[in-house]
Design a protein around this motif. Sequence first.
Motif, PDB file in Angstrom:
ATOM      1  N   ASP A  46       6.097   4.535  -9.567  1.00 15.66           N
ATOM      2  CA  ASP A  46       5.530   5.372  -8.643  1.00 15.66           C
ATOM      3  C   ASP A  46       4.084   5.312  -8.381  1.00 15.66           C
ATOM      4  O   ASP A  46       3.659   5.288  -7.290  1.00 15.66           O
ATOM      5  CB  ASP A  46       5.946   6.810  -9.236  1.00 15.66           C
ATOM      6  N   ARG A  47       3.447   4.989  -9.457  1.00 19.65           N
ATOM      7  CA  ARG A  47       1.989   4.594  -9.526  1.00 19.65           C
ATOM      8  C   ARG A  47       1.492   3.661  -8.233  1.00 19.65           C
ATOM      9  O   ARG A  47       0.692   3.959  -7.387  1.00 19.65           O
ATOM     10  CB  ARG A  47       1.317   4.439 -10.780  1.00 19.65           C
ATOM     11  N   ALA A  48       2.213   2.772  -8.534  1.00 19.54           N
ATOM     12  CA  ALA A  48       1.926   1.559  -7.313  1.00 19.54           C
ATOM     13  C   ALA A  48       2.237   1.797  -6.176  1.00 19.54           C
ATOM     14  O   ALA A  48       1.601   1.814  -5.195  1.00 19.54           O
ATOM     15  CB  ALA A  48       2.854   0.446  -7.736  1.00 19.54           C
ATOM     16  N   ARG A  49       3.403   2.558  -5.854  1.00 19.40           N
ATOM     17  CA  ARG A  49       3.633   3.118  -4.512  1.00 19.40           C
ATOM     18  C   ARG A  49       2.696   4.220  -3.779  1.00 19.40           C
ATOM     19  O   ARG A  49       2.330   4.092  -2.806  1.00 19.40           O
ATOM     20  CB  ARG A  49       5.107   3.910  -4.452  1.00 19.40           C
ATOM     21  N   LEU A  50       2.458   4.874  -4.880  1.00 20.13           N
ATOM     22  CA  LEU A  50       1.297   5.872  -4.324  1.00 20.13           C
ATOM     23  C   LEU A  50      -0.077   5.243  -4.236  1.00 20.13           C
ATOM     24  O   LEU A  50      -0.934   5.601  -3.164  1.00 20.13           O
ATOM     25  CB  LEU A  50       1.011   7.048  -5.592  1.00 20.13           C
TER      26      LEU A  50
END
Length: 97
Positions: A46-50
């Motif tokens: 999720d962090r990478a996507r965000l």
Amino acid sequence: MTPLLDDAMKRLESALSLLEASVSRRTDADKSRGGLETELQLMQDDRARLAVELDGALTRLHRFEAATEDVSHRVRQAIGEVQSVLAGAGQRDEGEE
């Protein structure tokens, strides 16, 4: 059975119960850690996507700011041109009177 053998059997049963409880706790901890590792991986995804979405939003923001600055500059130029035309027209009207 002899009392000595009975006592040894009780100690063995107690030790086996403690071992079973310890194995059970260890198994639960391993399952929990596996769940935590999965949750951590999901959070990292999720962090990478965000981060990618944020980079895209920042890029769009910079483009928008540049376009806004360009439009603002053109509007200021147009206002200046209109004021010049109006001033020239005003001078002409004053000269005709």
